[in-house]
Design a protein around this motif. Structure first.
Motif, PDB file in Angstrom:
ATOM      1  N   LYS A 290       0.833  -1.190   0.000  1.00  0.00           N
ATOM      2  CA  LYS A 290       0.000   0.000   0.000  1.00  0.00           C
ATOM      3  C   LYS A 290       0.877   1.253   0.000  1.00  0.00           C
ATOM      4  CE  LYS A 290      -4.373  -1.263   0.112  1.00  0.00           C
ATOM      5  NZ  LYS A 290      -5.325  -0.800  -0.942  1.00  0.00           N
ATOM      6  N   THR A 291       0.506   2.247  -0.823  1.00  0.00           N
ATOM      7  CA  THR A 291       1.274   3.491  -0.887  1.00  0.00           C
ATOM      8  C   THR A 291       0.590   4.574  -0.084  1.00  0.00           C
ATOM      9  OG1 THR A 291       0.114   4.311  -2.844  1.00  0.00           O
ATOM     10  CG2 THR A 291       2.011   2.873  -3.217  1.00  0.00           C
TER      11      THR A 291
ATOM     12  N   SER B 265      -0.579   7.281  -1.078  1.00  0.00           N
ATOM     13  CA  SER B 265      -1.717   7.860  -1.798  1.00  0.00           C
ATOM     14  C   SER B 265      -2.963   6.976  -1.745  1.00  0.00           C
ATOM     15  CB  SER B 265      -1.334   8.097  -3.268  1.00  0.00           C
ATOM     16  OG  SER B 265      -1.049   6.859  -3.903  1.00  0.00           O
ATOM     17  N   GLY B 266      -2.812   5.791  -1.175  1.00  0.00           N
ATOM     18  CA  GLY B 266      -3.942   4.883  -1.094  1.00  0.00           C
ATOM     19  C   GLY B 266      -3.980   3.856  -2.201  1.00  0.00           C
ATOM     20  N   LYS B 267      -3.061   3.977  -3.180  1.00  0.00           N
ATOM     21  CA  LYS B 267      -3.016   3.003  -4.265  1.00  0.00           C
ATOM     22  C   LYS B 267      -2.224   1.775  -3.818  1.00  0.00           C
ATOM     23  CE  LYS B 267      -3.423   6.252  -8.126  1.00  0.00           C
ATOM     24  NZ  LYS B 267      -2.821   6.722  -9.401  1.00  0.00           N
ATOM     25  N   THR B 268      -2.245   0.753  -4.638  1.00  0.00           N
ATOM     26  CA  THR B 268      -1.502  -0.478  -4.346  1.00  0.00           C
ATOM     27  C   THR B 268      -0.340  -0.604  -5.324  1.00  0.00           C
ATOM     28  OG1 THR B 268      -3.495  -1.583  -3.554  1.00  0.00           O
ATOM     29  CG2 THR B 268      -1.628  -2.978  -4.166  1.00  0.00           C
TER      30      THR B 268
ATOM     31  N   SER C  53       1.728   1.171  -9.993  1.00  0.00           N
ATOM     32  CA  SER C  53       0.716   1.326  -8.946  1.00  0.00           C
ATOM     33  C   SER C  53      -0.662   1.288  -9.579  1.00  0.00           C
ATOM     34  CB  SER C  53       0.909   2.645  -8.193  1.00  0.00           C
ATOM     35  OG  SER C  53       2.182   2.656  -7.559  1.00  0.00           O
TER      36      SER C  53
ATOM     37  N   ALA D 244      -5.145   1.560  -8.912  1.00  0.00           N
ATOM     38  CA  ALA D 244      -6.198   2.067  -8.045  1.00  0.00           C
ATOM     39  C   ALA D 244      -7.324   1.065  -7.885  1.00  0.00           C
ATOM     40  CB  ALA D 244      -6.734   3.387  -8.592  1.00  0.00           C
TER      41      ALA D 244
END
Length: 501
Positions: free
Chosen positions: A8-9, A11-14, A34, A36
């Protein structure tokens, strides 16, 4: 074993990554991208798994994608997008797309930069870059086009357009030899003088470049043609091609024979040349008389002028003699070493090998002290001659020193681009090969100027990062290897410069 993981980053992305190694807590990690959505994550994970299985072809990974992805996952294509697109942008910016109007030629030029190899092996390099290569038969047929009269001249015209040629343009000239692994000459490939002291047949290649080493024209000669006889034919062909009545030719003393100088003067050309000093010049002798108790200061420049006449079309000639302390120190050290060997040879303690200080008179050997004295008197001095009006010593000497740029271009051609035509025997095939190398030199030089990287570093770095096209049923997604910051900056410079063109 390497494996694919998700993180998980902020920014909320994977982020999807490949962990290649894990030793004592340290890891080598490759970031794939990455995502979303879950579909995008699964596609990136599929790309990672496919990358781990590289070389095994296209296969169903057995991943069940989310409903919106719709179908099994597999990689449909992979290409060196950053490298190929950057080199292709340079190729187009130079105008080679218009000059050549041949996509096969583009492939061969870019393939030579990526991995110099034979024409037969070039399709492999092109395919590995992710581009559909031309067939072997097509490449073989096109070689005749690349050696045809006019084809290389069109490329040279495109190169000339990059440097705004005119009467005041500095044009550097140098030669090199390329040898062949064969025993017999054929009229073109012939044994001749070799700086590498090789006995095999060779060809002589003359290169014209601008002041920065950017190639302007390449010309091949018979291997037994003297270097001093190659400059004027190449220069005349260059000037005729571009409709020039004058340029400023810059060449080393080794390129300038007496007949060369006469021909340059007769043609009314401007020049900056290295001058040979067979004897101690008068201005140098006079300075020493006037400063008998003084050492020669580093950087001292003396000037001698010669009025023009009918043979020079009224143009005066100026010779600058400059002294460099480091050059003098190295030269004196070499002279003393040679004299010591000469003394040993005269005393019968060593065999006589090529030594200019051993003097033979009848059956008597002696050390040539007069030559030793003259050589030491000239140690540290270098002469530069020009027929430019009102020349400035600093400008003339600075222009001459730019010759290292053309030497650098030759080193690039012989090492990074492997210019030696190993697999070619006929002159047409050799000319076609040199045309490809010439274009590759120009593209490589353009990239180096744009990025401030060596072409070797750029290719080695950029080829590692690829673009993947992944199919998921009826859907397609593109996954791009993220590049490090320094490469991203270099790619941006190439993009900006190519768009400016």
């Amino acid at each position: 074993m390497p494996y694919v993981r998700t993180v998980k980053t902020a920014s909320g992305k994977t982020a999807v990554q490949i962990v290649w190694s894990s030793t004592k807590g340290s890891r080598q990690i490759e970031h794939l991208g990455s995502a979303a959505t879950e579909a995008e994550v699964e596609l990136l994970k599929a790309a990672g798994r496919q990358k781990l299985l590289a070389g095994q072809g296209e296969l169903d990974l057995g991943i069940q994608p989310p409903p919106q992805a719709g179908g099994p996952l597999h990689i449909t294509s992979s290409r060196m997008s950053h490298l190929w697109d950057s080199l292709s942008a340079a190729y187009d910016a130079l105008g080679f797309d218009t000059a050549a109007q041949d996509e096969v030629f583009r492939q061969l030029v870019l393939a030579r930069i990526i991995e110099p190899t034979s024409k037969a092996d070039a399709p492999r390099v092109i395919a590995e870059a992710g581009i559909t290569p031309a067939s072997d038969r097509t490449i073989t047929r096109r070689l005749n086009l690349y050696s045809a009269i006019g084809f290389r001249e069109q490329l040279a015209a495109a190169c000339a357009a990059q440097v705004n040629l005119g009467p005041a343009t500095l044009v550097l000239y140098d030669v090199t030899t390329l040898y062949f692994e064969t025993d017999e000459g054929d009229g073109f490939r012939e044994p001749g003088f070799s700086k590498e002291r090789r006995l095999e047949p060779q060809i002589t290649v003359g290169l014209l470049s601008d002041a920065n080493g950017f190639p302007l024209m390449v010309h091949a000669f018979e291997g037994n043609k003297a270097e001093t006889k190659t400059m004027l034919p190449t220069l005349r062909a260059f000037m005729e091609t571009h409709g020039l009545h004058d340029v400023v030719i810059v060449a080393d003393a080794g390129m300038v024979s007496e007949s060369n100088m006469d021909a340059i003067e007769a043609a009314g050309l401007s020049y900056i040349l290295g001058a040979k000093m067979p004897r101690v010049p008068y201005v140098l002798e006079q300075w020493r008389k006037d400063h008998a108790d003084q050492d020669v200061p580093d950087g001292l420049t003396l000037t001698a002028r010669w009025p023009g006449g009918p043979s020079t079309k009224g143009r005066d000639a100026t010779t600058f003699y400059q002294y460099a302390h480091d050059r003098g120190r190295r030269t004196i050290k070499g002279i003393e070493a040679q004299v010591a060997k000469a003394e040993a040879a005269v005393a019968g303690k060593a065999s006589v090998k090529r030594n200019r200080f051993v003097q033979l008179a009848g059956g008597t050997r002696s050390v040539n002290r007069e030559l030793e004295e003259k050589a030491k008197a000239l140690a540290g001095w270098k002469a530069y001659v020009t027929n430019l009006p009102d020349p400035d010593a600093e400008q003339v000497i600075g222009s001459y020193r730019r010759l290292f740029q053309i030497e650098r271009s030759f080193r690039m051609a012989k090492s990074d681009l492997r210019a030696r035509p190993i697999y070619h025997r006929k002159q047409d095939s050799i000319d076609a090969h040199l045309t490809i190398v010439f274009a590759a030199m120009a593209v490589a030089h353009w990239v180096e100027q744009a990025t401030s990287w060596s072409i070797k570093r750029f290719v080695k770095t950029a080829r590692r990062y690829r673009t993947f096209t992944i199919a998921a049923g009826e859907h397609t997604i593109t996954a791009v290897d993220p590049v490090p910051d320094d490469l991203a900056e270099a790619l941006d410079r190439i993009k900006d410069r190519s768009q400016a063109h």
